[in-house]
Design an enzyme around this catalytic site. Sequence first.
Site, PDB file in Angstrom:
ATOM      1  N   SER A 126       0.542  -1.057   0.097  1.00  0.00           N
ATOM      2  CA  SER A 126       0.026  -0.074  -0.013  1.00  0.00           C
ATOM      3  C   SER A 126       0.843   1.202  -0.046  1.00  0.00           C
ATOM      4  O   SER A 126       1.801   1.575   0.842  1.00  0.00           O
ATOM      5  CB  SER A 126      -0.870  -0.002   1.200  1.00  0.00           C
ATOM      6  N   GLU A 144       2.702   6.026   2.873  1.00  0.00           N
ATOM      7  CA  GLU A 144       3.318   5.065   3.991  1.00  0.00           C
ATOM      8  C   GLU A 144       4.491   4.444   3.522  1.00  0.00           C
ATOM      9  O   GLU A 144       5.142   3.857   4.248  1.00  0.00           O
ATOM     10  CB  GLU A 144       2.144   4.148   4.479  1.00  0.00           C
TER      11      GLU A 144
END
Length: 332
Positions: free
Chosen positions: A251, A323
């Site tokens: 992600s 992230e």
Amino acid sequence: MLKLHEFIENINKTQYKGKILEHEPMAPRTTMKVGGTAALLLSPSDENSICIAVSLLKDMELPWFILGGGSNVIAPDGELDAVVISTEELDSIEISEKNDEFTLIQCGAGTKTGTLVDFCTENGISGLETFAGLPGTVGGAAFMNARCYGKEVSQVLHSARFLEFDPMQKNTEFHDNFIERHLKMYHNTQMGGDWAYKNSPFMQNHRFITSLTFKAGRIDSDNKVRIGLECEGYIKDREDKGHFKAPSAGSVFKNDRSFGEPSGVLIDKAGLKGTEVGGAQVAPWHGNIIINRGGASSSDIKTLVKTVQERVKNNTGFMLEPEIIFAEQNLC
């Protein structure tokens, strides 16, 4: 790096144990498979060697970067003008305590998450099944407070040993008592109470995790088959979602509940699936994954991340927070 050879000379005079590699390729050490080289890469073989290396780096005022499994790290193009400390040699794993209620499993920070899950399966220890198929190391998973299928690392971490120091502290204060002054123990007494989504206590200052102890269910050999099948189910779900179709860092953006929808959905609604910049592409099957189609550069990925952020912000007013970690922007 002007002090590189001086650092090598100095560390060779110490009790440091482990690899010392110059101009080490970084791409093979990351799941995205991009990047140039590290000016110097160290692979300490024990906790004492980590302390020796960090103490010397602080004394010489050299920048450094901690590398685990490289599953959310993007290495820069060209050479990273810093010392990379890899935790790959810190891969021990053992049962440190067991009783009729729970089991404590102690791991080196460089232990692969998959190795921990397999160890639990082989010993009939339940509680970590949701982390099956998660790439990277247990140290990295704890640092990022990885979340898998509703369970966070903070919910299963019992304790950790870590190296802590004030980044503003004068280097003259780092001498022979470095270990005694800076190696500390974290006890997760609140079992997640001082953690948050994709955030951990280890992100404060510069905290270098060296080992961790996880708390899971009691040993029950009758559970081996059930645990194994459950782990296989999570791995298959990851495969079906395309997590392993191409090199990626998982992600790219954090999910923010205040946005109302997951980042991947916002990216999809912005019509960004399949968008390409050089060899980097927003995965056609998942909006929150950027893949390396072949020959991608760190620059390609940065540009694509910025493109996605700008498009989603124009559509929704929300700014997505990455992230993934760009190594050169996160030096100690």
